[in-house]
Write a protein that holds these residues in place. Structure first.
Motif, PDB file in Angstrom:
ATOM      1  N   LYS A 172       0.811  -1.222   0.000  1.00 59.34           N
ATOM      2  CA  LYS A 172       0.000   0.000   0.000  1.00 59.34           C
ATOM      3  C   LYS A 172       0.846   1.276   0.000  1.00 59.34           C
ATOM      4  CE  LYS A 172      -3.927  -2.099   2.418  1.00 59.34           C
ATOM      5  NZ  LYS A 172      -4.771  -2.058   3.646  1.00 59.34           N
ATOM      6  N   LEU A 173       2.041   1.193  -0.546  1.00 66.04           N
ATOM      7  CA  LEU A 173       2.968   2.325  -0.452  1.00 66.04           C
ATOM      8  C   LEU A 173       3.001   3.211  -1.685  1.00 66.04           C
ATOM      9  CD1 LEU A 173       6.014   0.476   1.164  1.00 66.04           C
ATOM     10  CD2 LEU A 173       4.194   1.742   2.329  1.00 66.04           C
ATOM     11  N   ASN A 174       2.292   2.852  -2.727  1.00 63.50           N
ATOM     12  CA  ASN A 174       2.418   3.603  -3.991  1.00 63.50           C
ATOM     13  C   ASN A 174       2.096   5.085  -3.838  1.00 63.50           C
ATOM     14  OD1 ASN A 174       3.264   1.363  -5.385  1.00 63.50           O
ATOM     15  ND2 ASN A 174       1.232   0.837  -6.165  1.00 63.50           N
ATOM     16  N   ASP A 175       1.137   5.417  -2.989  1.00 63.51           N
ATOM     17  CA  ASP A 175       0.780   6.829  -2.801  1.00 63.51           C
ATOM     18  C   ASP A 175       1.895   7.614  -2.121  1.00 63.51           C
ATOM     19  OD1 ASP A 175      -1.642   6.372  -3.991  1.00 63.51           O
ATOM     20  OD2 ASP A 175      -2.774   6.216  -2.129  1.00 63.51           O
ATOM     21  N   LEU A 176       2.802   6.903  -1.446  1.00 60.70           N
ATOM     22  CA  LEU A 176       3.893   7.588  -0.742  1.00 60.70           C
ATOM     23  C   LEU A 176       5.064   7.922  -1.657  1.00 60.70           C
ATOM     24  CD1 LEU A 176       4.091   5.505   2.581  1.00 60.70           C
ATOM     25  CD2 LEU A 176       3.127   7.797   2.279  1.00 60.70           C
ATOM     26  N   LEU A 177       5.067   7.342  -2.853  1.00 60.76           N
ATOM     27  CA  LEU A 177       6.219   7.513  -3.738  1.00 60.76           C
ATOM     28  C   LEU A 177       6.366   8.953  -4.228  1.00 60.76           C
ATOM     29  CD1 LEU A 177       6.002   4.198  -5.810  1.00 60.76           C
ATOM     30  CD2 LEU A 177       7.366   4.695  -3.777  1.00 60.76           C
ATOM     31  N   THR A 178       5.293   9.732  -4.145  1.00 62.69           N
ATOM     32  CA  THR A 178       5.364  11.139  -4.568  1.00 62.69           C
ATOM     33  C   THR A 178       5.438  12.097  -3.374  1.00 62.69           C
ATOM     34  OG1 THR A 178       2.938  11.218  -4.697  1.00 62.69           O
ATOM     35  CG2 THR A 178       4.131  10.668  -6.727  1.00 62.69           C
ATOM     36  N   LYS A 179       5.471  11.543  -2.169  1.00 59.17           N
ATOM     37  CA  LYS A 179       5.533  12.384  -0.973  1.00 59.17           C
ATOM     38  C   LYS A 179       6.966  12.883  -0.769  1.00 59.17           C
ATOM     39  CE  LYS A 179       4.372  12.303   3.977  1.00 59.17           C
ATOM     40  NZ  LYS A 179       3.780  11.505   5.074  1.00 59.17           N
ATOM     41  N   MET A 184       8.330  12.625   5.266  1.00 58.28           N
ATOM     42  CA  MET A 184       8.041  11.218   5.561  1.00 58.28           C
ATOM     43  C   MET A 184       8.380  10.890   7.006  1.00 58.28           C
ATOM     44  SD  MET A 184       9.368   9.038   2.256  1.00 58.28           S
ATOM     45  CE  MET A 184       8.665   9.268   0.616  1.00 58.28           C
ATOM     46  N   THR A 185       7.607   9.951   7.573  1.00 60.91           N
ATOM     47  CA  THR A 185       7.923   9.426   8.901  1.00 60.91           C
ATOM     48  C   THR A 185       8.995   8.347   8.767  1.00 60.91           C
ATOM     49  OG1 THR A 185       6.278   7.660   8.783  1.00 60.91           O
ATOM     50  CG2 THR A 185       5.528   9.809   9.596  1.00 60.91           C
ATOM     51  N   SER A 186       9.573   7.982   9.889  1.00 65.29           N
ATOM     52  CA  SER A 186      10.569   6.910   9.889  1.00 65.29           C
ATOM     53  C   SER A 186       9.962   5.618   9.368  1.00 65.29           C
ATOM     54  CB  SER A 186      11.105   6.700  11.310  1.00 65.29           C
ATOM     55  OG  SER A 186      12.039   5.641  11.345  1.00 65.29           O
ATOM     56  N   PHE A 187       8.727   5.340   9.765  1.00 63.98           N
ATOM     57  CA  PHE A 187       8.037   4.123   9.323  1.00 63.98           C
ATOM     58  C   PHE A 187       7.871   4.127   7.803  1.00 63.98           C
ATOM     59  CE2 PHE A 187       5.651   1.369  12.520  1.00 63.98           C
ATOM     60  CZ  PHE A 187       6.043   0.199  11.887  1.00 63.98           C
ATOM     61  N   ASP A 199      14.333  -1.801  -6.810  1.00 60.52           N
ATOM     62  CA  ASP A 199      13.621  -1.274  -7.978  1.00 60.52           C
ATOM     63  C   ASP A 199      14.409  -0.109  -8.591  1.00 60.52           C
ATOM     64  OD1 ASP A 199      11.876  -0.255  -9.842  1.00 60.52           O
ATOM     65  OD2 ASP A 199      10.109  -0.369  -8.548  1.00 60.52           O
ATOM     66  N   ILE A 200      14.959  -0.343  -9.770  1.00 63.83           N
ATOM     67  CA  ILE A 200      15.775   0.679 -10.432  1.00 63.83           C
ATOM     68  C   ILE A 200      14.961   1.940 -10.704  1.00 63.83           C
ATOM     69  CG2 ILE A 200      17.062   1.210 -12.552  1.00 63.83           C
ATOM     70  CD1 ILE A 200      17.976  -1.664 -12.601  1.00 63.83           C
ATOM     71  N   GLU A 201      13.667   1.784 -11.006  1.00 63.69           N
ATOM     72  CA  GLU A 201      12.827   2.942 -11.306  1.00 63.69           C
ATOM     73  C   GLU A 201      12.652   3.854 -10.096  1.00 63.69           C
ATOM     74  OE1 GLU A 201       9.162   1.711 -12.984  1.00 63.69           O
ATOM     75  OE2 GLU A 201      10.058   0.800 -14.774  1.00 63.69           O
ATOM     76  N   GLN A 202      12.827   3.332  -8.894  1.00 61.92           N
ATOM     77  CA  GLN A 202      12.677   4.130  -7.671  1.00 61.92           C
ATOM     78  C   GLN A 202      14.037   4.433  -7.028  1.00 61.92           C
ATOM     79  OE1 GLN A 202       9.851   5.393  -7.010  1.00 61.92           O
ATOM     80  NE2 GLN A 202       8.679   4.172  -8.469  1.00 61.92           N
ATOM     81  N   ARG A 203      15.112   4.261  -7.781  1.00 65.77           N
ATOM     82  CA  ARG A 203      16.454   4.423  -7.224  1.00 65.77           C
ATOM     83  C   ARG A 203      16.704   5.846  -6.735  1.00 65.77           C
ATOM     84  NH1 ARG A 203      20.152   0.557  -7.982  1.00 65.77           N
ATOM     85  NH2 ARG A 203      18.321  -0.691  -7.465  1.00 65.77           N
ATOM     86  N   ASN A 204      16.204   6.854  -7.464  1.00 63.55           N
ATOM     87  CA  ASN A 204      16.405   8.249  -7.024  1.00 63.55           C
ATOM     88  C   ASN A 204      15.724   8.505  -5.683  1.00 63.55           C
ATOM     89  OD1 ASN A 204      17.911   8.895  -9.293  1.00 63.55           O
ATOM     90  ND2 ASN A 204      16.134   9.649 -10.446  1.00 63.55           N
ATOM     91  N   LEU A 205      14.515   7.988  -5.524  1.00 56.07           N
ATOM     92  CA  LEU A 205      13.794   8.151  -4.264  1.00 56.07           C
ATOM     93  C   LEU A 205      14.538   7.447  -3.134  1.00 56.07           C
ATOM     94  CD1 LEU A 205      11.378   8.937  -2.512  1.00 56.07           C
ATOM     95  CD2 LEU A 205      10.189   6.896  -3.362  1.00 56.07           C
ATOM     96  N   ILE A 206      15.000   6.228  -3.393  1.00 55.30           N
ATOM     97  CA  ILE A 206      15.736   5.481  -2.374  1.00 55.30           C
ATOM     98  C   ILE A 206      16.997   6.244  -1.966  1.00 55.30           C
ATOM     99  CG2 ILE A 206      17.024   3.363  -1.907  1.00 55.30           C
ATOM    100  CD1 ILE A 206      13.983   3.019  -1.867  1.00 55.30           C
ATOM    101  N   ASN A 207      17.685   6.819  -2.934  1.00 58.21           N
ATOM    102  CA  ASN A 207      18.897   7.586  -2.615  1.00 58.21           C
ATOM    103  C   ASN A 207      18.573   8.825  -1.786  1.00 58.21           C
ATOM    104  OD1 ASN A 207      20.868   5.946  -3.764  1.00 58.21           O
ATOM    105  ND2 ASN A 207      20.528   6.772  -5.811  1.00 58.21           N
ATOM    106  N   ASP A 208      17.451   9.463  -2.067  1.00 55.16           N
ATOM    107  CA  ASP A 208      17.037  10.617  -1.263  1.00 55.16           C
ATOM    108  C   ASP A 208      16.762  10.191   0.183  1.00 55.16           C
ATOM    109  OD1 ASP A 208      17.250  12.307  -3.411  1.00 55.16           O
ATOM    110  OD2 ASP A 208      15.101  12.275  -3.900  1.00 55.16           O
ATOM    111  N   ILE A 209      16.133   9.027   0.345  1.00 60.15           N
ATOM    112  CA  ILE A 209      15.844   8.512   1.683  1.00 60.15           C
ATOM    113  C   ILE A 209      17.146   8.161   2.405  1.00 60.15           C
ATOM    114  CG2 ILE A 209      14.838   6.556   2.925  1.00 60.15           C
ATOM    115  CD1 ILE A 209      12.539   6.600   0.911  1.00 60.15           C
ATOM    116  N   ILE A 210      18.072   7.552   1.672  1.00 61.24           N
ATOM    117  CA  ILE A 210      19.373   7.197   2.248  1.00 61.24           C
ATOM    118  C   ILE A 210      20.077   8.435   2.803  1.00 61.24           C
ATOM    119  CG2 ILE A 210      21.719   6.487   1.603  1.00 61.24           C
ATOM    120  CD1 ILE A 210      20.413   4.399  -0.227  1.00 61.24           C
TER     121      ILE A 210
END
Length: 299
Positions: A172-179, A184-187, A199-210
């Motif tokens: 149920k996380l798809n809506d969070l991908l544009t937040k 974002m909360t820690s959870f 997921d390579i398509e979400q790599r930029n988001l993952i790097n931002d979270i990192i």
């Protein structure tokens, strides 16, 4: 451990949403700070220290899962926290996911009652938490992806905080991908990392979270290390082949059962038809005999 700044666009990472990889990641010798942060997020209070226990609940039946792949630990005040990833979808018959819920209530109660009670007052028993990240839907008709449960009275007032269940639905996380990451909360950040790190398509988001959360940067570094382990990759492939074969066998068995059911239906229909014609034939013979007898009387 030095925090990495990014994961390369083409990096081939193993999925942390696989229960074996999840456990390998959280029990890594260098993952203590990662686990502390995850446990703090789950139980909603700051944790100073965690100690991993290699105690896994015993398998009581040959059909039970022989490896639970959970991370069982205690925190500094003695509270028990069991964290696991549920990646295998099971067929549910009847009420939605009743078996799933009953299973985790069973293990949660078993874990809570496993603590030593001799010489201890009941009021001094520690709290027990069962946290399950699930790849598949558990509450499909609820929009929330985090669900918390404890013992409560009929009016909703908490009766006790001794046993607690937390279920996190990663589907149920798809809506969070544009937040925005800074909102974002820690959870939310941990859940997105577990679900979309490979997921390579979400790599930029993952790097931002990192770059926003040091502990997730640590987890990313460890995941890269684990992903280079060919033995781990081989185990993952072998397990997936086993699960695929088992699912194929299940579907094949269902198809065979359907075909056998159709055959039985046809055979029953044919039997009923034969019996019906036998009755008709007997009635015809009786009518012919009656007519012949009537004819003889009139001759």
């Amino acid at each position: 451990m030095k925090k990495i700044q990014f994961i390369e666009k083409d990096a081939d990472l193993l999925p942390p949403y696989d229960d074996r990889i999840f456990k390998a990641l959280l029990t890594h010798p260098d993952a203590k700070q990662v686990l502390i942060d995850i446990v703090s997020t789950v139980i909603e209070r700051p944790v100073i220290d965690v100690q991993i226990r290699n105690i896994e609940l015993p398998v009581m039946d040959i059909e039970e899962k022989s490896e639970r792949f959970d991370v069982n630990c205690t925190v500094e005040n003695g509270d028990q926290v069991d964290v696991e990833m549920h990646c295998e979808e099971r067929v549910n018959i009847g009420e939605i996911n009743r078996s799933f819920i009953n299973k985790y209530i069973y293990y949660l109660a078993d874990l809570h009652s496993s603590q030593k009670s001799k010489g201890i007052k009941y009021k001094d028993l520690v709290r027990t938490y069962q946290a399950t990240f699930s790849v598949h839907p558990v509450f499909p008709y609820c929009n929330d992806f985090i669900h918390r449960f404890s013992l409560r009275k009929q009016n909703g007032e908490q009766l006790s905080d001794q046993i607690n269940m937390v279920i996190i639905e990663l589907n149920k996380l798809n809506d969070l991908l544009t937040k925005p990451v800074n909102n974002m909360t820690s959870f939310e950040m941990w859940s997105i990392f577990f679900k979309f790190a490979p997921d390579i398509e979400q790599r930029n988001l993952i790097n931002d979270i990192i770059n926003s959360k040091e502990e997730i940067g640590m987890a990313a570094t460890l995941l890269r290390e684990i992903s280079k382990d060919e033995h781990e990759r081989a185990r993952l492939r072998s397990r997936r082949m086993y699960e695929t074969d088992r699912e194929s066998d299940r579907l094949t068995s269902e198809e065979i059962g359907e075909i056998r059911g159709e055959i039985r239906g046809i055979e029953k229909g044919e039997k009923r038809e034969r019996e019906r014609w036998q009755v008709i034939d007997a009635e015809n013979k009786a009518e012919i005999a009656r007519l012949k007898a009537e004819l003889e009387k009139r001759q």
